[in-house]
Design an enzyme around this catalytic site. Structure first.
Site, PDB file in Angstrom:
ATOM      1  N   SER A 119     -44.709  24.704  -5.418  1.00 25.35           N
ATOM      2  CA  SER A 119     -46.108  24.725  -5.004  1.00 25.35           C
ATOM      3  C   SER A 119     -46.983  23.904  -5.932  1.00 25.35           C
ATOM      4  O   SER A 119     -48.159  23.706  -5.658  1.00 25.35           O
ATOM      5  CB  SER A 119     -46.629  26.157  -4.888  1.00 25.35           C
ATOM      6  OG  SER A 119     -46.108  26.981  -5.886  1.00 25.35           O
ATOM      7  N   HIS A 140     -43.204  21.789   1.195  1.00 21.34           N
ATOM      8  CA  HIS A 140     -43.973  22.954   0.730  1.00 21.34           C
ATOM      9  C   HIS A 140     -44.344  23.840   1.914  1.00 21.34           C
ATOM     10  O   HIS A 140     -45.300  23.552   2.632  1.00 21.34           O
ATOM     11  CB  HIS A 140     -45.218  22.458  -0.021  1.00 21.34           C
ATOM     12  CG  HIS A 140     -46.049  23.553  -0.614  1.00 21.34           C
ATOM     13  ND1 HIS A 140     -47.387  23.396  -0.882  1.00 21.34           N
ATOM     14  CD2 HIS A 140     -45.723  24.814  -0.993  1.00 21.34           C
ATOM     15  CE1 HIS A 140     -47.851  24.517  -1.399  1.00 21.34           C
ATOM     16  NE2 HIS A 140     -46.874  25.391  -1.464  1.00 21.34           N
ATOM     17  N   GLU A 152     -46.382  21.145   4.019  1.00 22.76           N
ATOM     18  CA  GLU A 152     -46.890  19.963   3.316  1.00 22.76           C
ATOM     19  C   GLU A 152     -45.672  19.163   2.874  1.00 22.76           C
ATOM     20  O   GLU A 152     -44.803  19.710   2.180  1.00 22.76           O
ATOM     21  CB  GLU A 152     -47.631  20.439   2.055  1.00 22.76           C
ATOM     22  CG  GLU A 152     -49.083  20.145   2.020  1.00 22.76           C
ATOM     23  CD  GLU A 152     -49.731  20.519   0.689  1.00 22.76           C
ATOM     24  OE1 GLU A 152     -50.754  19.914   0.388  1.00 22.76           O
ATOM     25  OE2 GLU A 152     -49.255  21.407  -0.038  1.00 22.76           O
ATOM     26  N   ASN A 190     -53.141  23.382  -2.687  1.00 17.92           N
ATOM     27  CA  ASN A 190     -53.581  24.102  -3.888  1.00 17.92           C
ATOM     28  C   ASN A 190     -54.687  23.387  -4.649  1.00 17.92           C
ATOM     29  O   ASN A 190     -55.407  24.008  -5.413  1.00 17.92           O
ATOM     30  CB  ASN A 190     -52.392  24.393  -4.793  1.00 17.92           C
ATOM     31  CG  ASN A 190     -51.595  25.573  -4.267  1.00 17.92           C
ATOM     32  OD1 ASN A 190     -52.190  26.541  -3.798  1.00 17.92           O
ATOM     33  ND2 ASN A 190     -50.288  25.491  -4.302  1.00 17.92           N
TER      34      ASN A 190
HETATM   35  P1  NAI Z   1     -39.042  34.618  -5.869  1.00 15.68           P
HETATM   36  O1  NAI Z   1     -39.129  35.040  -7.297  1.00 15.68           O
HETATM   37  O2  NAI Z   1     -39.335  35.606  -4.785  1.00 15.68           O
HETATM   38  O3  NAI Z   1     -37.550  34.042  -5.584  1.00 15.68           O
HETATM   39  C1  NAI Z   1     -36.885  33.158  -6.426  1.00 15.68           C
HETATM   40  C2  NAI Z   1     -35.370  33.394  -6.292  1.00 15.68           C
HETATM   41  O4  NAI Z   1     -34.676  32.320  -6.921  1.00 15.68           O
HETATM   42  C3  NAI Z   1     -34.875  34.693  -6.947  1.00 15.68           C
HETATM   43  O5  NAI Z   1     -34.153  35.448  -6.001  1.00 15.68           O
HETATM   44  C4  NAI Z   1     -33.944  34.195  -8.074  1.00 15.68           C
HETATM   45  O6  NAI Z   1     -32.817  35.049  -8.265  1.00 15.68           O
HETATM   46  C5  NAI Z   1     -33.523  32.837  -7.545  1.00 15.68           C
HETATM   47  N1  NAI Z   1     -33.101  31.887  -8.574  1.00 15.68           N
HETATM   48  C6  NAI Z   1     -33.705  31.615  -9.755  1.00 15.68           C
HETATM   49  N2  NAI Z   1     -33.038  30.623 -10.384  1.00 15.68           N
HETATM   50  C7  NAI Z   1     -32.002  30.268  -9.588  1.00 15.68           C
HETATM   51  C8  NAI Z   1     -30.955  29.299  -9.681  1.00 15.68           C
HETATM   52  N3  NAI Z   1     -30.856  28.494 -10.755  1.00 15.68           N
HETATM   53  N4  NAI Z   1     -30.068  29.205  -8.666  1.00 15.68           N
HETATM   54  C9  NAI Z   1     -30.140  30.017  -7.583  1.00 15.68           C
HETATM   55  N5  NAI Z   1     -31.130  30.952  -7.435  1.00 15.68           N
HETATM   56  C10 NAI Z   1     -32.033  31.067  -8.426  1.00 15.68           C
HETATM   57  O7  NAI Z   1     -39.965  33.319  -5.748  1.00 15.68           O
HETATM   58  P2  NAI Z   1     -40.770  32.748  -4.451  1.00 15.68           P
HETATM   59  O8  NAI Z   1     -42.102  33.355  -4.395  1.00 15.68           O
HETATM   60  O9  NAI Z   1     -39.849  32.804  -3.280  1.00 15.68           O
HETATM   61  O10 NAI Z   1     -41.000  31.225  -4.902  1.00 15.68           O
HETATM   62  C11 NAI Z   1     -39.966  30.263  -4.893  1.00 15.68           C
HETATM   63  C12 NAI Z   1     -40.557  28.872  -4.959  1.00 15.68           C
HETATM   64  O11 NAI Z   1     -41.442  28.680  -3.853  1.00 15.68           O
HETATM   65  C13 NAI Z   1     -41.394  28.566  -6.210  1.00 15.68           C
HETATM   66  O12 NAI Z   1     -41.202  27.220  -6.574  1.00 15.68           O
HETATM   67  C14 NAI Z   1     -42.818  28.795  -5.721  1.00 15.68           C
HETATM   68  O13 NAI Z   1     -43.776  28.071  -6.466  1.00 15.68           O
HETATM   69  C15 NAI Z   1     -42.727  28.262  -4.298  1.00 15.68           C
HETATM   70  N6  NAI Z   1     -43.743  28.759  -3.381  1.00 15.68           N
HETATM   71  C16 NAI Z   1     -44.140  30.069  -3.414  1.00 15.68           C
HETATM   72  C17 NAI Z   1     -45.111  30.544  -2.530  1.00 15.68           C
HETATM   73  C18 NAI Z   1     -45.539  31.980  -2.560  1.00 15.68           C
HETATM   74  O14 NAI Z   1     -46.548  32.325  -1.903  1.00 15.68           O
HETATM   75  N7  NAI Z   1     -44.825  32.859  -3.236  1.00 15.68           N
HETATM   76  C19 NAI Z   1     -45.738  29.659  -1.529  1.00 15.68           C
HETATM   77  C20 NAI Z   1     -45.185  28.314  -1.523  1.00 15.68           C
HETATM   78  C21 NAI Z   1     -44.258  27.895  -2.435  1.00 15.68           C
END
Ligand code: NAI
Length: 283
Positions: A119, A140, A152, A190
């Site tokens: 993001s 995104h 995006e 953002n």
């Molecule tokens: P989250 O914390 O819910 O999920 C992340 C997952 O990645 C976890 O299950 C973790 O175990 C796994 N993980 C971490 N390192 C890893 C690796 N090396 N290999 C495999 N799995 C791994 O995070 P979320 O909220 O889903 O965010 C993920 C991405 O999406 C981030 O880059 C965030 O900035 C982006 N994003 C988030 C939004 C939101 O509203 N939460 C909106 C748009 C983008």
């Protein structure tokens, strides 16, 4: 070459949603997480959402079964060796993401496109960790992925037109609307949203109005579906602070300085809904 098989890395709230919409749109999908518990939670969540969609008669139970049959769990990154596209949705941390991209560059076939759901982190820098920067791009998605229509698409400095066209076409296949954006801090979403949230926090900090009243002004006065402080609590105040830091550092302009109240809440562990307290208290 067309995109048929996709790996989504990270089975958290974003990755599981992305895997779900890809499988629902006919792609063969591997959902990968290094943590088996997180993977199982992500897969269960997809099944739950599909069951709810069947109950509400938005899809048939046959649609649900077909979607699930196209979805496989994985805890081994080398399963990406026959994927045409990988969409990375791991934690928002540059070191973790570049490490994943470096490995993917070695594992995946030469034609594969590597996309990031970041993001705020620069796509150009993520791409530089690979030997195929022209095949690296930002995809995104918005949260919750199955509901939100926008993707995006962020072009890094070296992203090729061919890569962009493939991802644009795939986004349309997912029944989402692609918007083309160049790689600058905060992209478009953002860059506009976060300063508004930060300004709402300043408004509380300076005693102009309470959080409830700030949100009411934006909801009833501007027709926003939810107020900026409620939205900030949903996004996570740590994430909001992180993105403001990216904007502040990236543009070097004081208009992006994070509000001291935002910093204070994050230091206190008041991270919003996920921690039970932010601008509001959650049971
Ligand atoms: P989250 O914390 O819910 O999920 C992340 C997952 O990645 C976890 O299950 C973790 O175990 C796994 N993980 C971490 N390192 C890893 C690796 N090396 N290999 C495999 N799995 C791994 O995070 P979320 O909220 O889903 O965010 C993920 C991405 O999406 C981030 O880059 C965030 O900035 C982006 N994003 C988030 C939004 C939101 O509203 N939460 C909106 C748009 C983008």
């Amino acid at each position: 070459m067309g995109i048929k098989k996709v790996m989504v890395i990270g089975a958290g709230q974003m990755g599981s949603g992305i895997a779900q919409v890809c499988a629902q749109s006919g792609y063969e999908v591997l959902l990968n997480d290094m943590n088996e518990e997180a993977l199982n939670k992500g897969l269960k969540n997809i099944e739950k959402l599909l069951t709810r969609a069947v109950d509400k008669e938005r899809i048939t139970s046959e649609d649900k079964e077909n979607t699930l049959s196209r979805l496989t769990g994985s805890t081994d990154l080398s399963d990406a060796s026959d994927c045409d596209l990988v969409i990375e949705a791991v934690v928002e941390n540059m070191d973790v993401k570049t490490d994943v991209f470096r490995k993917l560059d070695e594992i995946t076939p030469a034609h594969a496109i590597l996309a990031s759901n970041t993001s705020s982190l620069p796509i150009t820098e993520i791409a530089a960790a690979t030997n195929r920067p022209e095949q690296v791009i930002g995809m995104h998605f918005m949260n919750p992925v199955p509901v939100m229509k926008l993707v995006e698409i962020i072009r890094g400095l070296q992203t090729s037109d061919q890569t962009y066209e493939s991802i644009k076409e795939m986004t349309n296949q997912l029944s989402k609307t692609p918007v083309e954006v160049n790689d600058y801090p905060g992209f478009v979403s953002n860059r506009i949203l976060m300063p508004m949230i930060n300004e709402a926090i300043y408004t509380v900090y300076e005693g102009v109005a309470t959080p409830e009243d700030v949100d009411t002004v934006m909801k009833l006065g501007m027709n926003h579906p939810m107020g900026p402080l409620t939205l900030a609590d949903f996004i996570g105040l740590d994430t909001c602070l992180y993105i403001m830091e990216v904007l502040y550092e990236g543009f070097g302009d004081s208009k992006y300085r994070p509000c001291p109240l935002l910093r204070k809440y994050v230091k206190a562990g008041w991270l919003g809904k996920k921690s039970g307290r932010g601008f509001y208290v959650y049971e």
